[in-house]
Design a protein around this motif. Structure first.
Motif, PDB file in Angstrom:
ATOM      1  N   PRO A 120      -1.589  -2.260   6.538  1.00 50.57           N
ATOM      2  CA  PRO A 120      -2.324  -1.089   7.026  1.00 50.57           C
ATOM      3  C   PRO A 120      -1.796   0.202   6.388  1.00 50.57           C
ATOM      4  CG  PRO A 120      -0.785  -1.855   8.675  1.00 50.57           C
ATOM      5  CD  PRO A 120      -0.746  -2.857   7.568  1.00 50.57           C
ATOM      6  N   VAL A 121      -2.581   1.255   6.551  1.00 52.26           N
ATOM      7  CA  VAL A 121      -2.271   2.521   5.876  1.00 52.26           C
ATOM      8  C   VAL A 121      -2.155   3.653   6.884  1.00 52.26           C
ATOM      9  CG1 VAL A 121      -3.412   1.844   3.751  1.00 52.26           C
ATOM     10  CG2 VAL A 121      -4.751   2.976   5.528  1.00 52.26           C
ATOM     11  N   ALA A 134       0.538   6.217   2.986  1.00 48.71           N
ATOM     12  CA  ALA A 134       1.608   5.229   3.162  1.00 48.71           C
ATOM     13  C   ALA A 134       0.968   3.860   3.413  1.00 48.71           C
ATOM     14  CB  ALA A 134       2.493   5.616   4.335  1.00 48.71           C
ATOM     15  N   ILE A 135       1.482   2.852   2.720  1.00 46.18           N
ATOM     16  CA  ILE A 135       1.001   1.474   2.898  1.00 46.18           C
ATOM     17  C   ILE A 135       2.184   0.660   3.407  1.00 46.18           C
ATOM     18  CG2 ILE A 135      -0.001  -0.551   1.749  1.00 46.18           C
ATOM     19  CD1 ILE A 135      -1.087   1.387  -0.406  1.00 46.18           C
ATOM     20  N   SER A 155      -1.298   4.289  -4.136  1.00 45.16           N
ATOM     21  CA  SER A 155      -0.285   5.294  -3.771  1.00 45.16           C
ATOM     22  C   SER A 155       1.106   4.766  -4.108  1.00 45.16           C
ATOM     23  CB  SER A 155      -0.370   5.556  -2.257  1.00 45.16           C
ATOM     24  OG  SER A 155       0.789   6.209  -1.787  1.00 45.16           O
ATOM     25  N   PRO A 156       2.035   5.643  -4.463  1.00 43.29           N
ATOM     26  CA  PRO A 156       3.411   5.170  -4.708  1.00 43.29           C
ATOM     27  C   PRO A 156       4.155   4.847  -3.401  1.00 43.29           C
ATOM     28  CG  PRO A 156       3.280   7.555  -4.990  1.00 43.29           C
ATOM     29  CD  PRO A 156       1.874   7.078  -4.721  1.00 43.29           C
ATOM     30  N   GLY A 167       3.639  -4.995   9.489  1.00 50.77           N
ATOM     31  CA  GLY A 167       2.900  -3.826   8.998  1.00 50.77           C
ATOM     32  C   GLY A 167       2.011  -3.266  10.099  1.00 50.77           C
ATOM     33  N   HIS A 168       1.288  -4.170  10.779  1.00 51.91           N
ATOM     34  CA  HIS A 168       0.413  -3.731  11.872  1.00 51.91           C
ATOM     35  C   HIS A 168       1.217  -3.102  13.006  1.00 51.91           C
ATOM     36  CE1 HIS A 168      -3.099  -5.217  10.048  1.00 51.91           C
ATOM     37  NE2 HIS A 168      -3.008  -6.473  10.404  1.00 51.91           N
ATOM     38  N   ALA A 169       2.358  -3.725  13.339  1.00 49.48           N
ATOM     39  CA  ALA A 169       3.197  -3.172  14.420  1.00 49.48           C
ATOM     40  C   ALA A 169       3.659  -1.767  14.048  1.00 49.48           C
ATOM     41  CB  ALA A 169       4.395  -4.090  14.681  1.00 49.48           C
TER      42      ALA A 169
END
Ligand code: NAD
Length: 305
Positions: A120-121, A134-135, A155-156, A167-169
């Motif tokens: 997620p971003v 942010a990823i 994105s960097p 990632g989701h959390a």
């Protein structure tokens, strides 16, 4: 240059596709055919559904859908993605999704030799367009290393948060915090307006003090104060994120007093303002509460200058 499938071309999905298209070939699908056509006119390849994307030989498929329910649908519907993807393909879910469901989806895909990460971003549509978003990735080190160069074309700011679901959390915890800040800032804005402080000056001073942050330096001056402009993020989507975060708290027996409070304010806002409004509109709750009109106050201040 890679062939990438992309499902979900809404506010965020379309912005991510545009970044990825700079270096890769994108095969795109959305239930809304108009969204597909817009991106095809810009160079993407149209698909005829999730199954078609699966069968098109892409090395990675990205989903950016409202919730994990739609991700499950496109993956496992009859003749959907999972039924058509080649073994070894990577599925990257950029939806703000449910940690527990994502772990289950990854386990089901693994039975077919298909890998999954969540990615997620955070940073809004503008962050995606400007390449600063942010990823946050959940998955094994190997899968993170495999996906990273592709995400870096967006994105960097690509981070490995932990195992699948992390990632989701990370994302929903981030949004729970940003929602709490949003509510506190709008409450303060209404009070400041009532005191007679010019709204733009309030934002300017706030963004240089201890309460500074995205809401103070971007949301207020760019979107809220000049006429409650759309920020490109639905109020209902943020309510979903707050529900996911507070559910995670319940599942793990972690008390979330402020997060649960924020979720209930968002529920009230949806009931009062409608399910389809942009997140900016929640400022109206605080304006009504304090009987002020922030935008009118700014207009009056501009005229007086
Ligand atoms: P959106 O509502 O603008 O777009 C969702 C898209 O998914 C729509 O085009 C819709 O037609 C499509 N869709 C829904 N079900 C589908 C299905 N079964 N098959 C194919 N297409 C389907 O949402 P968005 O703002 O693009 O958000 C997408 C995800 O990204 C959400 O999980 C959201 O929480 C997250 N996110 C959004 C933002 C933002 O600023 N917009 C920021 C961070 C994260």
């Amino acid at each position: 240059m890679a062939d990438i499938g992309f499902i979900g071309l809404g506010n965020m999905g379309a912005a991510l596709v545009r970044r990825l298209m700079r270096e890769h070939t994108l095969h795109v699908w959305d239930l809304n055919r108009a969204a597909v056509e817009v991106l095809v006119a810009e160079g993407a390849v149209a698909a005829n559904g999730p199954g078609d994307i699966g069968a098109s030989g892409v090395e990675m498929v990205i989903t950016c859908l409202p919730t994990s329910a739609q991700v499950e649908e496109v993956l496992f519907e009859d003749d959907g993605l999972a039924a058509n993807l080649a073994e070894g393909t990577l599925v990257a879910d950029m939806t703000t999704g449910d940690t527990m469901i994502t772990k289950q989806l990854a386990a089901r895909l693994a039975e077919q030799g298909i890998s999954m990460i969540d990615a997620p971003v955070s940073g809004g549509v503008v962050g995606a367009e400007q390449g600063t978003i942010a990823i946050m990735v959940g998955g094994t080190e190997d899968l993170f290393a495999r996906a990273r160069p592709i995400f870096e074309t967006v994105s960097p700011n690509v981070f490995h948060a932990g195992d699948i679901g992390a990632g989701h959390a990370m994302k929903v915890i981030n949004n729970m915090i940003s929602s709490c800040i949003r509510l506190a800032t709008f409450e303060g804005l209404a009070l400041a307006t009532k005191v007679g402080i010019e709204p733009m000056r309030f934002a300017e001073i706030l963004s240089k003090g201890a309460a500074r942050g995205f809401v103070a330096d971007t949301t207020l001056p760019k979107y809220v104060i000049p006429g409650r402009q759309e920020q490109g993020f639905g109020l209902a989507l943020m309510y979903k994120d707050l529900s996911l975060a507070t559910q995670l708290g319940q599942d793990l027996k972690a008390p979330l007093t402020t997060g649960n409070y924020a979720r209930e304010v968002f529920r009230r806002a949806l009931n009062e303002l409608g399910e389809d409004v942009d997140i900016t509109q929640i400022v109206r709750l605080f304006e009504r509460g304090a009987d002020v009109d922030v935008c009118a106050a700014q207009e009056a201040a501009d005229k007086a200058d």
